[in-house]
Write an enzyme that holds these catalytic residues in place. Structure first.
Site, PDB file in Angstrom:
ATOM      1  N   ARG A  45      15.592  47.154  51.834  1.00 33.32           N
ATOM      2  CA  ARG A  45      16.930  47.281  50.232  1.00 33.32           C
ATOM      3  C   ARG A  45      16.605  48.609  50.145  1.00 33.32           C
ATOM      4  O   ARG A  45      15.350  49.058  50.709  1.00 33.32           O
ATOM      5  CB  ARG A  45      16.882  46.285  49.360  1.00 33.32           C
ATOM      6  CG  ARG A  45      15.388  45.706  49.578  1.00 33.32           C
ATOM      7  CD  ARG A  45      14.393  46.235  49.357  1.00 33.32           C
ATOM      8  NE  ARG A  45      14.504  47.109  48.042  1.00 33.32           N
ATOM      9  CZ  ARG A  45      13.438  47.712  47.926  1.00 33.32           C
ATOM     10  NH1 ARG A  45      12.463  48.181  48.467  1.00 33.32           N
ATOM     11  NH2 ARG A  45      13.553  49.026  46.933  1.00 33.32           N
ATOM     12  N   GLY A  46      16.779  49.731  49.186  1.00 30.98           N
ATOM     13  CA  GLY A  46      16.147  50.711  49.002  1.00 30.98           C
ATOM     14  C   GLY A  46      17.686  51.674  49.743  1.00 30.98           C
ATOM     15  O   GLY A  46      18.011  50.916  50.843  1.00 30.98           O
ATOM     16  N   ALA A  47      17.791  52.472  48.505  1.00 28.16           N
ATOM     17  CA  ALA A  47      18.412  53.357  49.273  1.00 28.16           C
ATOM     18  C   ALA A  47      18.301  54.434  49.854  1.00 28.16           C
ATOM     19  O   ALA A  47      19.928  53.861  51.232  1.00 28.16           O
ATOM     20  CB  ALA A  47      19.537  54.633  47.632  1.00 28.16           C
ATOM     21  N   ARG A  88      27.157  47.191  49.914  1.00 31.05           N
ATOM     22  CA  ARG A  88      26.565  47.222  48.931  1.00 31.05           C
ATOM     23  C   ARG A  88      26.969  48.541  48.157  1.00 31.05           C
ATOM     24  O   ARG A  88      27.486  49.871  49.106  1.00 31.05           O
ATOM     25  CB  ARG A  88      25.301  47.346  48.767  1.00 31.05           C
ATOM     26  CG  ARG A  88      24.341  46.463  49.486  1.00 31.05           C
ATOM     27  CD  ARG A  88      22.695  46.596  49.244  1.00 31.05           C
ATOM     28  NE  ARG A  88      22.567  45.888  47.418  1.00 31.05           N
ATOM     29  CZ  ARG A  88      21.767  46.285  46.979  1.00 31.05           C
ATOM     30  NH1 ARG A  88      20.375  46.570  47.830  1.00 31.05           N
ATOM     31  NH2 ARG A  88      20.752  46.134  46.078  1.00 31.05           N
ATOM     32  N   GLN A 195      10.973  43.258  43.676  1.00 29.98           N
ATOM     33  CA  GLN A 195      10.861  44.339  43.995  1.00 29.98           C
ATOM     34  C   GLN A 195       9.678  45.344  43.767  1.00 29.98           C
ATOM     35  O   GLN A 195       8.488  45.685  44.454  1.00 29.98           O
ATOM     36  CB  GLN A 195      11.849  45.551  44.052  1.00 29.98           C
ATOM     37  CG  GLN A 195      13.259  44.735  44.957  1.00 29.98           C
ATOM     38  CD  GLN A 195      14.046  44.880  43.984  1.00 29.98           C
ATOM     39  OE1 GLN A 195      14.510  43.944  43.043  1.00 29.98           O
ATOM     40  NE2 GLN A 195      15.967  44.712  44.282  1.00 29.98           N
ATOM     41  N   ASP A 236      19.451  55.848  42.977  1.00 29.30           N
ATOM     42  CA  ASP A 236      20.371  54.925  43.783  1.00 29.30           C
ATOM     43  C   ASP A 236      21.604  55.852  44.302  1.00 29.30           C
ATOM     44  O   ASP A 236      21.856  56.308  45.454  1.00 29.30           O
ATOM     45  CB  ASP A 236      20.479  53.683  43.457  1.00 29.30           C
ATOM     46  CG  ASP A 236      19.697  52.709  44.114  1.00 29.30           C
ATOM     47  OD1 ASP A 236      18.968  52.499  43.103  1.00 29.30           O
ATOM     48  OD2 ASP A 236      19.531  52.146  45.103  1.00 29.30           O
ATOM     49  N   ASN A 246      19.874  54.009  38.975  1.00 27.79           N
ATOM     50  CA  ASN A 246      18.833  53.546  39.579  1.00 27.79           C
ATOM     51  C   ASN A 246      18.718  51.787  39.557  1.00 27.79           C
ATOM     52  O   ASN A 246      19.502  51.200  38.595  1.00 27.79           O
ATOM     53  CB  ASN A 246      17.260  53.567  39.546  1.00 27.79           C
ATOM     54  CG  ASN A 246      16.298  53.519  40.731  1.00 27.79           C
ATOM     55  OD1 ASN A 246      16.588  53.455  41.460  1.00 27.79           O
ATOM     56  ND2 ASN A 246      15.213  52.882  39.824  1.00 27.79           N
ATOM     57  N   LYS A 247      17.474  51.011  40.097  1.00 27.37           N
ATOM     58  CA  LYS A 247      17.599  49.874  39.553  1.00 27.37           C
ATOM     59  C   LYS A 247      17.900  49.479  38.092  1.00 27.37           C
ATOM     60  O   LYS A 247      16.892  50.293  37.299  1.00 27.37           O
ATOM     61  CB  LYS A 247      16.061  49.223  39.825  1.00 27.37           C
ATOM     62  CG  LYS A 247      15.802  47.743  40.424  1.00 27.37           C
ATOM     63  CD  LYS A 247      16.969  46.611  40.804  1.00 27.37           C
ATOM     64  CE  LYS A 247      17.324  46.505  41.709  1.00 27.37           C
ATOM     65  NZ  LYS A 247      18.515  46.639  41.776  1.00 27.37           N
TER      66      LYS A 247
END
Ligand code: MRU
Length: 344
Positions: A45-47, A88, A195, A236, A246-247
């Site tokens: 995970r993470g862009a 995603r 996270q 992201d 973003n998150k």
């Protein structure tokens, strides 16, 4: 730092982040479908890391294609690309990396299929290598916004784990630390997938960088007490006007930082910048499984059975709340980002 994603012995080796910090375990993906599952299930995970995994997934899938004519080969690789693109929706790095692999395939069409297969692996590896180089460049530019003795608040994990290595927001922190600045990171736990608690705290502790974990609702108190000097988060997707997805929870941090006069920076490579999208309201926001909210780590229930849940994985922070965007090309105001990125 352990590698997040790598091409290893003909497989895509992924560090299973869903198990961190309890277990450091790797999954060897031997087909592109498993790479897709790894992205969907947040093993990776993470862009930027998602983009790298997808590029490697395309290369991996291509190895198994039996077609001997280019047109049939291309059709099969495009189907693999479509499958991976459906994993995603929010992080633009996924689509950026897949498009790059498709363009490379197009450019190689005059070559024999075995050579194309090999060169797709090389391209995917380049996506990984270039990501680390961009993170280091961001670190060089961005470390100037952190003063000696300062405390940085970050949200989610925008570290080595979210990238090919070194990290975006945490890359900036690493560069400041490596420059000898005595700093501390305050990590939001980042409900519901944690996270911040599971990954950011773990990653910084591995490197010996001082970190204090807080729950998301504690950030305002720390800011009001003068205990946070700067906020740095990842992204992201950044749109042409400088809005940032973003998150989930990043927007709240930005509002709090604005209310307290604390600078709020976003660190992201050009692969996260989507100049084709004019503004943040157009960004597709991923909705995830309600169980992420009703259960802790999929195990213990913390809500009544059947409770209605809203679980958007990302939010959009408007450009007006952002002090600067740290890229590998320099630090820009959101309003000048598009122009600067096109020029350089
Ligand atoms: O759902 P995730 O864990 O993939 O979300 C990750 C984030 O929102 C990160 O903050 C973002 O990708 C920046 S990573 C360099």
């Amino acid at each position: 730092m352990v590698p997040t994603v790598e091409w290893k012995d003909g497989a895509v080796r992924i560090l299973d982040q869903s198990r961190l910090p309890d277990k450091v375990e790797f999954v060897d993906c031997r087909d592109y479908e498993t790479v897709g599952i790894a992205i969907k299930e947040l093993w990776v995970r993470g862009a930027p890391a998602i983009g790298i995994a997808a590029a490697m997934g395309v290369a991996l899938g291509a190895q198994a294609v039996k077609a001997v004519e280019f047109d049939a080969f291309r059709k099969a690789v495009w189907a693999i690309a479509d499958y991976l693109a459906a994993t995603r929706p929010t992080a633009v790095n996924l689509f950026w990396a897949i498009d790059r692999m498709k363009r490379r395939l197009e450019a190689l069409q005059a070559e024999p299929i075995p050579a194309i297969k090999q060169k797709l692996i090389v391209e995917a590896q380049a996506v990984l290598d270039e990501d680390i180089a961009m993170n280091k460049a961001m670190g060089r530019h961005g470390s100037t916004v952190i003063g000696d003795g300062q405390t940085i608040l970050t949200h989610c994990n925008a570290g080595a784990l979210a990238t090919g290595g070194y990290g975006t927001a945490l890359g900036v922190v690493r560069a400041a630390w490596d420059a000898g600045k005595k700093i501390r990171v305050v990590a939001d736990e980042t409900r519901p997938v944690l996270q911040g608690a599971r990954l950011t705290a773990w990653e910084l502790m591995q490197d010996g960088i001082p970190v204090t974990l807080i729950t998301d609702n504690m950030a305002g108190t720390l800011m009001s007490q003068g205990r946070i000097q700067v906020c740095i988060v990842g992204a992201d997707r950044i749109t042409a006007n400088g809005d940032v997805a973003n998150k989930i929870g990043t927007y709240s941090v930005a509002v709090l930082a604005h209310a307290h006069g604390i600078p709020f920076y976003v660190a992201a490579p050009s692969s996260t910048i989507d100049l084709s999208m004019p503004s943040g309201d157009k960004i597709p926001i991923e909705q995830r499984d309600p169980r992420e909210v009703t259960h802790v780590r999929g195990r213990e229930s913390i809500a009544p059975d059947g409770c209605e849940v809203f679980n958007p994985a990302f939010d959009v922070t408007p450009a007006r709340l952002i002090t600067g965007i740290i890229t590998e090309k320099g630090i820009f105001k959101p309003s000048e980002l598009a122009e600067k990125m096109r020029l350089r």
